[in-house]
Design an enzyme around this catalytic site. Structure first.
Site, PDB file in Angstrom:
ATOM      1  N   LYS A 161     -37.568  -6.095  -3.799  1.00 58.57           N
ATOM      2  CA  LYS A 161     -36.688  -5.025  -3.312  1.00 58.57           C
ATOM      3  C   LYS A 161     -36.339  -4.073  -4.460  1.00 58.57           C
ATOM      4  CE  LYS A 161     -32.537  -7.841  -4.045  1.00 58.57           C
ATOM      5  NZ  LYS A 161     -31.317  -8.394  -3.450  1.00 58.57           N
ATOM      6  N   ARG A 202     -21.254 -12.150   2.652  1.00 58.53           N
ATOM      7  CA  ARG A 202     -22.017 -10.963   3.039  1.00 58.53           C
ATOM      8  C   ARG A 202     -22.538 -11.169   4.466  1.00 58.53           C
ATOM      9  NH1 ARG A 202     -25.909  -9.638  -2.128  1.00 58.53           N
ATOM     10  NH2 ARG A 202     -27.183 -11.202  -1.035  1.00 58.53           N
ATOM     11  N   TYR A 235     -22.096  17.221 -25.973  1.00 55.21           N
ATOM     12  CA  TYR A 235     -20.995  17.732 -25.165  1.00 55.21           C
ATOM     13  C   TYR A 235     -19.654  17.140 -25.584  1.00 55.21           C
ATOM     14  CZ  TYR A 235     -24.379  19.629 -21.800  1.00 55.21           C
ATOM     15  OH  TYR A 235     -25.386  20.335 -21.192  1.00 55.21           O
ATOM     16  N   MET A 285     -27.816  14.743 -19.498  1.00 57.26           N
ATOM     17  CA  MET A 285     -28.615  14.444 -18.312  1.00 57.26           C
ATOM     18  C   MET A 285     -30.068  14.136 -18.665  1.00 57.26           C
ATOM     19  SD  MET A 285     -29.306  16.695 -14.857  1.00 57.26           S
ATOM     20  CE  MET A 285     -27.586  16.668 -14.326  1.00 57.26           C
TER      21      MET A 285
END
Length: 374
Positions: free
Chosen positions: A37, A135, A266, A314
């Site tokens: 997964k 769950r 930044y 980023m």
């Protein structure tokens, strides 16, 4: 070295080694499900699936229908279990693509049966029992037994299995896990007394594969250990020899000498205390290199550690290479993995982030090319 500015190197030989080790410690007669997964925990579901199956895994586990469909479209024919929630609208895809589906409510069973009837086929199902995870799953008990017995009679359903999931198998104290397992076995016994048999009973996750052979039953589900990482610091690592499969690498984009008192990135949160050399690497939080590693992370360049300075951007991050002679644009930098005699592990990165190794590999984003070593 890769042609890309940043890439994740996936060593399929390590995956093959790990599946052999998983098979070695799994009880004879139990099948192995390779859990792929989340794009195989960030490693690449198609390539990992093929490698795991070639190495002895019999089943694949995914979280969502779309993941299973992608495996089928890649030509993978092995049994695939959808471990999570599937919407009624996706039920037909389960049938059409020959997937097995986790069922844990009456409604889920009914809409799957309806879809199977429309397709003229039977839906393969594994009933999920909640023995203490909180769950999805029927709460273990008489009510669940009655409902499962009723739903198993639906002619459109083919009952392949029943399973539960351990909440704390990776803890040193196994008492809660053994309590969960006892509840699971008691429920299976009640169902069997009423004539319902299950070809596949499964409970063991990675930690239980390693340390609780008595829970292996008919199949085990190998997740994090498939990728060469241990489930926690509390498991006995001597039981299985694992090799990490993922490295995260980049090429140095720019190198500059800077004076003392120079501010970096930044917010001007980092100021150089003396003249030095700053290298820019072309990856950032959009690639899965978390902003929480600002002034915490490290990269390996020329086999030595270079600390991240200032905020992770980023698409870029800066490291101090003042103590590493000769760094130049194009040099390899390793954010996760080994270079020379040094290693930055996923566990080390996870500790700096206050998270777990699972999240570190899953965070590596889709825009980062995967380069496979076979």
């Amino acid at each position: 070295m890769s042609i890309f500015p940043v890439w994740a190197e996936i060593n399929l030989r390590a995956i093959a080694h790990n599946i052999r080790e998983i098979r070695r410690v799994t009880e004879p007669g139990a099948k192995v499900m390779a859990v792929v997964k989340a794009n195989a925990y960030g490693h690449g579901a198609e390539e990992v699936s093929q490698t795991a199956l070639a190495g002895g895994a019999e089943w694949l586990g995914v979280a969502r229908v779309a993941e299973g469909v992608s495996l089928r479209q890649a030509g993978i024919e092995a049994p695939v279990l959808v471990l999570g929630y599937t919407t009624p609208e996706q039920a037909a895809d389960v049938i059409r693509h020959n997937l097995s589906q986790t069922v844990y409510t009456r409604n889920a069973a009914l809409f799957l049966a309806e879809a199977a009837a429309r397709e003229g086929k039977r839906a393969r199902v594994h009933f999920k029992v909640d023995t203490g995870m909180g769950r999805i799953g029927w709460l273990a008990g008489p009510g669940a037994v009655r409902e499962i017995l009723e739903l198993a009679r639906l002619p459109q359903l083919e009952v392949e299995g029943i399973f539960t999931h351990f909440a704390a198998a990776d803890a040193a104290d196994k008492r809660y896990t053994l309590e969960q397992f006892q509840k699971f076995i008691e429920m299976i016994d009640e169902l069997q007394k009423n004539g319902l048999e299950f070809p596949l009973r499964h409970a063991a996750n990675s930690a239980a594969i390693m340390e609780l052979p008595g829970t292996h039953l008919d199949m085990v589900r190998a997740g994090i250990i498939l990728y060469g990482l241990y489930p926690s610091d509390e498991v006995d690592r001597r039981r299985i020899d694992l090799r990490p499969a993922m490295s995260l690498k980049a090429r140095v984009a720019h190198v500059k000498e800077v004076p003392a008192g120079f501010k970096v990135s930044y917010g001007c949160t980092y100021t150089t205390g003396r003249p030095g050399v700053i290298a820019t690497l072309p990856l950032g939080y959009a690639d899965g290199y978390s902003r929480l590693l600002s002034s915490k992370g490290e990269a390996l360049i020329h086999g030595r550690r270079a600390p991240v300075v200032g905020r992770v951007c980023m698409d870029q991050v800066m490291v101090d290479v003042s103590g590493i002679p000769g760094v130049k644009a194009g040099d390899e930098a390793v954010l996760i993995g080994r270079q020379g005699g040094e290693t930055i592990s996923a566990d080390e990165v996870a500790a700096k982030l206050g998270t777990i190794n699972y999240e570190v590999t899953c965070m590596v984003s889709g825009r980062v090319p995967r380069v496979y070593i076979r």
